[in-house]
Design a protein around this motif. Structure first.
Motif, short mmCIF file in Angstrom:
data_model
loop_
_atom_site.label_atom_id
_atom_site.label_comp_id
_atom_site.label_asym_id
_atom_site.label_seq_id
_atom_site.Cartn_x
_atom_site.Cartn_y
_atom_site.Cartn_z
N GLY A 97 0.80 -1.23 0.00
CA GLY A 97 0.00 0.00 0.00
C GLY A 97 0.83 1.27 0.00
N ASN A 98 1.91 1.23 -0.75
CA ASN A 98 2.84 2.35 -0.71
C ASN A 98 2.46 3.54 -1.58
OD1 ASN A 98 5.46 2.09 0.80
ND2 ASN A 98 5.23 0.03 -0.03
N LEU A 99 1.64 3.29 -2.61
CA LEU A 99 1.50 4.33 -3.64
C LEU A 99 0.17 5.06 -3.56
CD1 LEU A 99 3.19 2.58 -6.67
CD2 LEU A 99 4.22 3.84 -4.79
N LEU A 100 0.22 6.32 -3.95
CA LEU A 100 -0.98 7.15 -4.00
C LEU A 100 -1.69 6.88 -5.32
CD1 LEU A 100 0.81 10.37 -2.75
CD2 LEU A 100 -0.98 9.16 -1.51
N SER A 101 -2.98 6.59 -5.27
CA SER A 101 -3.65 6.23 -6.50
C SER A 101 -3.78 7.45 -7.41
CB SER A 101 -5.03 5.65 -6.20
OG SER A 101 -5.79 6.60 -5.52
N GLY A 102 -3.72 7.19 -8.70
CA GLY A 102 -3.91 8.26 -9.67
C GLY A 102 -2.66 9.06 -10.00
N LEU A 103 -1.58 8.84 -9.25
CA LEU A 103 -0.35 9.59 -9.52
C LEU A 103 0.64 8.71 -10.29
CD1 LEU A 103 -1.63 11.46 -7.46
CD2 LEU A 103 0.59 11.72 -6.38
N THR A 104 1.40 9.33 -11.21
CA THR A 104 2.39 8.56 -11.96
C THR A 104 3.57 8.26 -11.05
OG1 THR A 104 3.64 10.49 -12.66
CG2 THR A 104 1.76 9.85 -14.03
N GLU A 120 5.49 11.22 -10.10
CA GLU A 120 4.76 12.05 -9.13
C GLU A 120 4.77 11.45 -7.73
OE1 GLU A 120 1.74 13.94 -12.47
OE2 GLU A 120 1.13 12.24 -11.25
N LEU A 179 7.83 12.86 -6.35
CA LEU A 179 7.71 14.31 -6.14
C LEU A 179 6.81 14.62 -4.95
CD1 LEU A 179 7.48 15.59 -9.82
CD2 LEU A 179 9.48 15.31 -8.36
N ALA A 180 5.77 13.79 -4.78
CA ALA A 180 4.86 13.99 -3.65
C ALA A 180 5.63 13.86 -2.34
CB ALA A 180 3.71 13.00 -3.71
N PHE A 235 0.52 21.44 -4.62
CA PHE A 235 0.97 20.45 -5.60
C PHE A 235 0.15 19.16 -5.50
CE2 PHE A 235 3.94 16.87 -6.38
CZ PHE A 235 4.18 17.08 -7.72
N LEU A 236 0.12 18.62 -4.28
CA LEU A 236 -0.60 17.36 -4.07
C LEU A 236 -2.09 17.53 -4.29
CD1 LEU A 236 0.61 15.36 -0.97
CD2 LEU A 236 0.03 14.53 -3.25
N LEU A 268 -2.69 17.48 -7.89
CA LEU A 268 -2.50 16.14 -8.46
C LEU A 268 -3.70 15.26 -8.15
CD1 LEU A 268 1.23 15.13 -7.83
CD2 LEU A 268 0.12 15.87 -9.94
N ARG A 299 -6.60 16.19 -10.27
CA ARG A 299 -6.47 15.68 -11.62
C ARG A 299 -6.77 14.19 -11.64
NH1 ARG A 299 -0.83 14.49 -13.53
NH2 ARG A 299 -1.52 12.66 -12.38
N ALA A 300 -6.25 13.48 -10.63
CA ALA A 300 -6.45 12.03 -10.60
C ALA A 300 -7.93 11.69 -10.47
CB ALA A 300 -5.66 11.43 -9.45
N GLU A 321 -5.05 6.69 1.27
CA GLU A 321 -4.08 7.69 0.81
C GLU A 321 -3.70 8.64 1.94
OE1 GLU A 321 -6.32 6.70 -1.42
OE2 GLU A 321 -4.89 5.98 -2.93
N LEU A 336 -1.38 6.98 4.25
CA LEU A 336 -0.04 6.91 3.67
C LEU A 336 0.67 8.26 3.76
CD1 LEU A 336 2.23 5.63 2.02
CD2 LEU A 336 0.90 6.05 -0.05
N MET A 394 -0.83 1.67 7.89
CA MET A 394 0.20 1.27 6.94
C MET A 394 0.90 0.01 7.41
SD MET A 394 -0.07 3.08 4.45
CE MET A 394 1.32 2.37 3.58
N ARG A 431 -3.36 -4.34 2.66
CA ARG A 431 -3.86 -3.43 1.65
C ARG A 431 -3.36 -3.81 0.27
NH1 ARG A 431 -2.09 1.90 2.23
NH2 ARG A 431 -3.28 2.12 0.35
#
Ligand SMILES: Nc1ncnc2c1ncn2[C@@H]1O[C@H](COP(=O)(O)OP(=O)(O)OP(=O)(O)O)[C@@H](O)[C@H]1O
Ligand SMILES: [Mg+2]
Lengths: 230, 373
Positions: free
Chosen positions: A93-100, A103, A106-107, B2-3, B6, B9-10, B281, B284, B368, B373
């Motif tokens: 569960g490391n990644l933020l959904s919708g971001l490349t 990104e 960068l986040a 920024f976030l 993002l 957009r997502a 999210e 995280l 986490m 997950r």
């Protein structure tokens, strides 16, 4: 810059439902050295990383980063420790959904107070470094499990943290990639002089590590130390 | 920032959907408020334009006073003696007529003394002062219906012939354009029996609907009312005596109030779902060290963007509707009204998101640690 856990006790729940994972655990991790935590599932590897990563406040004991105890700090102060000094790759569960992929890195930079735009090319390099040069613009749902974990690893390494905590980095990659990732971690540890702790089941990671700590032994030591203390 | 962007957009699909709901609610509030003002103008703008501060009616008329109340010269004289302020009789009644060019119109006939302060100023043609008794000054709404200065207007069924001598600003009473006639002529319109010889002025009673006070009476109107069997209302209070005014107000205002209640609930519900959906999210981000304050700021920013942009688009839409509907539709949306209503929509919308903010900071970074997950 070292990480020292003294008398760390972690227990979940209350009364009957109480699970004690550690009881008076003492362990020290030196800078510039990579330690592999090994042990069976449920032995407390992830829990130890969470304590070391200022994520989980131990029931008792101290966690000293560079001689400074953060176990007793407020939530807000521990969040600050996390964003400024720790690179953490979680077991899942490391990644933020919708971001490349770019990104995602960068986040992390943004959370640490950096200007994300200034880091774009470095983020691309970091991803190339974990073999994802061809997946820079992919979002989590477009990546395989192993690719996702490599993005997370690149993110943990990205800001050259003083303390690098990695949970099962090779769980979803093939043999040869596992070896490469283990080498990458060992090399970064030597280069940056950071404290690196890797929880793993993978012999390849244990082999690349400077030191291997068996959770079974730690717990035994910890338990006996706790007993002798009484 | 920024976030927040993002994430926007997502989840652009969801935010677009939410944004369009805000646009529609804002536009609806704007349109409803345009109609509230427009209908209100249609009903009472002729009263609002009268340079009077109070109206005196006969006390036996409890509602619909302009139609029901009748005062005579005796009461007027008594009031004049006691109140010591500038006052003049006013007659109001709704009637209809046909011009020599065949235009059939409804009109609210206002009977005024031609030399009094109620006599309207004209934008075209001549005013009632010095004019002959069979003159009429019409408001702009009648011009839209094809009445012109110089036309002859015959009051239906009574056969009273009037010459249109002037045009005054747009004003209406009870959804009918106003027109002004000398008080004697108004009395003929009000009191003549259909078919009777209209010139038999001797049989027409010298009565009128109300006395208009230019400035508030210097003595207690309650005492005077008591003494002369009258009811004195302020001009604003007298609006309620206009036909339909109160009912319209209640209807339109309750629509608006419901919209103001719906807006924060819709926006709040959206952000509640949005916040619950991204608990992983948020956990995280917390685990990576983001402060609660930062997560709050970034959620508020997202909400503000959606609500403010949605409201602006809604305002544009409402404004466009205002431009597109013709003069025939009672719609009036001045920039200040639009600005105030839109600020209210934005404010209640943001208040809706405020209800969900607690959940943003409640995200537990420790989740986490769970490997599921
Ligand atoms: N929130 C919690 N509440 C109760 N018990 C917990 C909680 N988190 C962890 N535990 C328990 O702590 C023990 C250690 O868990 P941990 O995740 O650290 O194991 P692990 O060594 O990382 O295992 P794996 O190799 O499967 O990842 C487990 O027995 C688990 O059930
Ligand atoms: Mg684990």
């Amino acid at each position: 810059m070292s990480l020292e856990l003294t008398g760390v006790t972690v227990a979940f729940g209350h009364a009957d439902a109480r699970t004690t994972v550690f009881d008076g655990l003492d362990v020290t991790f030196e800078p510039g050295r990579m330690t592999a935590l090994v042990g069976p599932s449920g032995s407390g590897k992830s829990t130890l990383l969470a304590v070391a990563g200022a994520l989980l406040r131990p029931t008792a004991g101290q966690v000293l980063l560079d001689g400074e105890d953060f176990a007793g700090l407020s939530d807000a102060r521990r969040a600050k420790v996390r964003r400024e000094r720790i690179g953490y790759m979680f077991q899942s569960g490391n990644l933020l959904s919708g971001l490349t992929a770019v990104e995602q890195l960068l986040a992390a930079a943004y959370i640490s107070g950096e200007r994300p735009r200034a880091h774009r090319s470095r983020a691309e390099e970091a991803l190339t470094g974990v073999g994802l040069g061809h997946r820079l613009r992919h979002r989590p749902e477009q990546l395989s499990g192993g690719e996702r974990q490599r993005v997370a690893l690149a993110r943990a390494l990205f800001l050259s943290p003083k303390l690098l905590l990695v949970d099962e980095p090779t769980a979803a990659v093939d043999r040869s990639q596992a070896g490469e990732l283990a080498e990458l971690l060992a090399e970064r540890t030597r280069r940056d002089g950071c404290v690196t702790v890797v929880a793993t089941h993978d012999p390849a990671v244990a082999e690349a590590a400077d030191r291997v700590v068996d959770m079974a032994e730690l717990s035994v030591t910890g338990a006996s130390a706790g007993l002798s203390g009484r | 920032m920024f976030l927040a962007l993002l994430e926007l957009r997502a989840a652009r699909g969801r935010f677009l959907l939410m944004g369009s709901v805000v646009v529609l609610v804002a536009a609806l509030v704007g349109i409803v408020s345009g109609f509230t003002t427009g209908l209100g103008d249609d009903t009472i703008s002729a009263l609002r334009r009268l340079p009077a501060s109070q109206f005196v009616f006969s006390s036996d008329a409890r509602s619909d006073q302009f139609a029901r109340s009748l005062l005579d010269e005796r009461t007027a004289a008594a009031w004049r003696k006691d109140a010591d302020t500038d006052m003049t009789p006013l007659g109001v009644s709704i009637t209809r007529g046909t011009t020599n060019r065949g235009a059939e119109v409804d009109l609210a006939a206002f009977g005024v003394e031609p030399e009094s302060f109620l006599s309207p100023s004209v934008t075209q043609g001549d005013d009632l002062a010095d004019a002959s008794a069979d003159s009429i000054v019409m408001s702009a709404g009648l011009a839209d219906e094809g009445v012109r200065v110089g036309d002859t207007l015959v009051i239906d069924r009574l056969g009273i012939k009037l010459h249109v001598i002037g045009l005054t600003e747009r004003s209406g009473y009870g959804h009918v354009p106003a027109a002004y006639v000398p008080l004697r002529t108004w009395q003929r319109i009000r009191f003549s029996a259909p078919g009777s010889q209209a010139s038999a002025a001797t049989e027409i009673p010298d009565q009128f609907s109300a006395l208009a006070l230019r400035t508030p009476a210097k003595v207690s109107t309650a005492d005077l009312d008591e003494r002369h069997s009258t009811t004195t209302l302020t001009k604003e209070k007298a609006y309620e005596a206009a036909p339909g005014y109160t009912g319209e107000r209640v209807t339109m205002n309750s629509i608006q109030v419901f919209l103001y209640l719906i807006a924060p609930l819709v926006v709040g519900a959206f952000f509640a779902v949005w916040t619950v959906q991204r608990q992983p999210e948020l956990a995280l981000l917390r685990a990576l060290g983001a402060s609660r304050r930062r997560l709050l700021a970034h959620t508020v920013l997202q909400a503000a963007l959606v609500v403010v942009l949605g409201t602006v688009a809604g305002a544009v839409l409402a404004g466009a509707v205002g431009l597109l509907v013709g003069e025939q539709v009672p719609f009036s949306l001045p920039a200040t009204t639009l600005a105030v209503t839109m600020c209210t929509v934005a404010a209640v919308g943001l208040a809706g998101t405020a209800l969900t903010l607690r959940r943003v900071t409640a995200a537990d970074p420790l989740t986490m640690l769970g490997a599921n997950r």
